[in-house]
Motif scaffolding. Structure first.
Motif, PDB file in Angstrom:
ATOM      1  N   ASP A   1       0.205   9.639  -6.656  1.00 57.00           N
ATOM      2  CA  ASP A   1      -0.749   8.829  -7.416  1.00 57.00           C
ATOM      3  C   ASP A   1      -2.049   8.656  -6.635  1.00 57.00           C
ATOM      4  O   ASP A   1      -3.147   8.754  -7.201  1.00 57.00           O
ATOM      5  N   ALA A   2      -1.921   8.394  -5.328  1.00 59.01           N
ATOM      6  CA  ALA A   2      -3.109   8.185  -4.495  1.00 59.01           C
ATOM      7  C   ALA A   2      -3.956   9.444  -4.441  1.00 59.01           C
ATOM      8  O   ALA A   2      -5.189   9.384  -4.493  1.00 59.01           O
TER       9      ALA A   2
ATOM     10  N   SER B   1       5.907  10.808  -1.717  1.00 59.40           N
ATOM     11  CA  SER B   1       6.459   9.794  -2.602  1.00 59.40           C
ATOM     12  C   SER B   1       5.587   9.723  -3.848  1.00 59.40           C
ATOM     13  O   SER B   1       4.469  10.254  -3.869  1.00 59.40           O
TER      14      SER B   1
ATOM     15  N   TYR C   1      -6.863   3.664  -0.847  1.00 61.00           N
ATOM     16  CA  TYR C   1      -5.841   4.670  -1.119  1.00 61.00           C
ATOM     17  C   TYR C   1      -5.823   5.859  -0.156  1.00 61.00           C
ATOM     18  O   TYR C   1      -4.796   6.530  -0.028  1.00 61.00           O
TER      19      TYR C   1
ATOM     20  N   GLU D   1       0.802  -1.222   0.000  1.00 56.28           N
ATOM     21  CA  GLU D   1       0.000   0.000   0.000  1.00 56.28           C
ATOM     22  C   GLU D   1       0.835   1.272   0.000  1.00 56.28           C
ATOM     23  O   GLU D   1       0.299   2.372  -0.069  1.00 56.28           O
ATOM     24  N   GLY D   2       2.168   1.123   0.095  1.00 52.47           N
ATOM     25  CA  GLY D   2       3.039   2.288   0.011  1.00 52.47           C
ATOM     26  C   GLY D   2       3.358   2.962   1.328  1.00 52.47           C
ATOM     27  O   GLY D   2       4.043   3.992   1.350  1.00 52.47           O
TER      28      GLY D   2
ATOM     29  N   ASP E   1       3.943   7.271  -4.784  1.00 50.69           N
ATOM     30  CA  ASP E   1       2.713   6.572  -4.390  1.00 50.69           C
ATOM     31  C   ASP E   1       1.687   7.552  -3.826  1.00 50.69           C
ATOM     32  O   ASP E   1       0.480   7.433  -4.086  1.00 50.69           O
TER      33      ASP E   1
ATOM     34  N   LEU F   1      -2.889   6.489   2.494  1.00 51.74           N
ATOM     35  CA  LEU F   1      -1.627   7.069   2.050  1.00 51.74           C
ATOM     36  C   LEU F   1      -1.605   8.589   2.241  1.00 51.74           C
ATOM     37  O   LEU F   1      -0.539   9.190   2.323  1.00 51.74           O
TER      38      LEU F   1
ATOM     39  N   SER G   1       7.687   4.492   5.179  1.00 48.12           N
ATOM     40  CA  SER G   1       7.981   5.266   3.980  1.00 48.12           C
ATOM     41  C   SER G   1       7.942   6.764   4.267  1.00 48.12           C
ATOM     42  O   SER G   1       7.370   7.209   5.271  1.00 48.12           O
TER      43      SER G   1
END
Length: 211
Positions: free
Chosen positions: A83-84, A78, A157, A60-61, A80, A160, A74
Motif C-alpha cells: 500500500d505504501a 506485507s 509512508y 506505521e507498519g 502495508d 516502510l 514486521s
C-alpha cells in the motif's frame, strides 16, 4: 519582545527515531522481538518513551504487536508495504509533473550532484550514504511541487520502503537506479512531464519487482 524557550526534543521522539532507524537499516531484523525494557536500557531511557515509540511504529507498519503476546519487527513484505509503495509512487508522479514546468538550472544541478553522490556511495558500498543521496535527489521535485500535504504524506509512508531500498542499494540493481535517475533528471531539464512521470513510476514500481 520575548523569545520562546528552546524546547528539548521529546524523549519519545528520540526513541522513535533510533528504533525506526535500526529497523530500516536492518540492525533490528524482521521478526526480532522488541522488549521495551531491553530497548530502554540500550537507549538510556525509561520504558515510557520506548513504549510510545513502539506504539507509533506499530501504527506505521514497521512493528507487529499483539497485546500480552508479542511485539516484534514486521516482515519486509506485507500489505502495508504494498500500500505504501502505491501511495509513494503516485505522490512522486504528482511531484515531478508539477516540478517539470518549474525546474531551473540550479535545481537540475542539485539533482545531478545528488545522483553523483549516489553513484559514489553505491561504488563504495555505503548504503546509508546512498539512501541519503537518493532522498536529496527526490526531494528536489517534491520541494518544487510546493504541496505540504504531499511532503508530509511521503515522510509518513516512505520509511516502510526503506528496507527495500537498503536491499536494492546493496546489490548490483543499484546501478539501474543511477541510470533511471539520469533519465528523470534529463526529462525534468527538458520540461518533459510525461517522460518524467513515466520514469519515476518505473523507479518506485521496480523497487519491488527488481528483487
Amino acid at each position: 519582545m520575548s523569545l520562546p524557550k528552546v524546547v528539548r526534543p521529546l524523549l519519545r521522539d528520540e526513541a522513535y527515531d533510533h528504533i525506526r532507524q535500526a529497523i530500516v537499516d536492518g540492525s533490528l531484523p524482521p521478526g526480532a522481538p522488541l522488549r521495551d525494557g531491553d530497548l530502554a536500557e540500550q537507549l538510556g531511557l525509561s520504558k515510557a518513551p520506548v513504549r510510545e515509540a513502539l506504539r507509533r511504529l506499530a501504527e506505521e507498519g514497521l512493528v507487529d504487536s499483539k497485546p500480552q503476546s508479542y511485539t516484534r519487527v514486521s516482515e519486509v513484505m506485507s500489505p502495508d508495504v504494498l500500500d505504501a509503495r502505491e501511495i509513494v509512487r503516485v505522490l512522486h508522479e504528482f511531484a515531478v509533473r508539477q516540478a517539470a514546468a518549474k525546474c531551473r538550472p540550479h535545481d537540475i544541478a542539485a539533482m545531478r550532484a545528488a545522483n553523483d553522490r549516489f553513484a559514489k556511495a553505491i561504488e563504495a558500498g555505503d548504503v546509508k550514504a546512498a539512501v541519503k543521496a537518493d532522498d536529496e535527489l527526490h526531494d528536489v521535485p517534491v520541494r518544487l511541487a510546493g504541496n505540504a500535504a504531499v511532503a508530509a504524506t511521503l515522510d509518513r509512508y516512505t520509511p516502510l520502503l526503506r528496507r527495500l531500498e537498503h536491499a536494492r542499494f546493496s546489490s548490483a540493481l543499484a546501478w539501474n537506479s543511477v541510470l533511471r535517475h539520469t533519465k528523470l533528471i534529463d526529462a525534468l531539464e527538458a520540461h518533459d512531464a510525461a517522460t518524467a512521470v513515466s520514469v519515476i513510476a518505473t523507479i518506485w514500481t521496480d523497487l519491488l519487482e527488481d528483487r
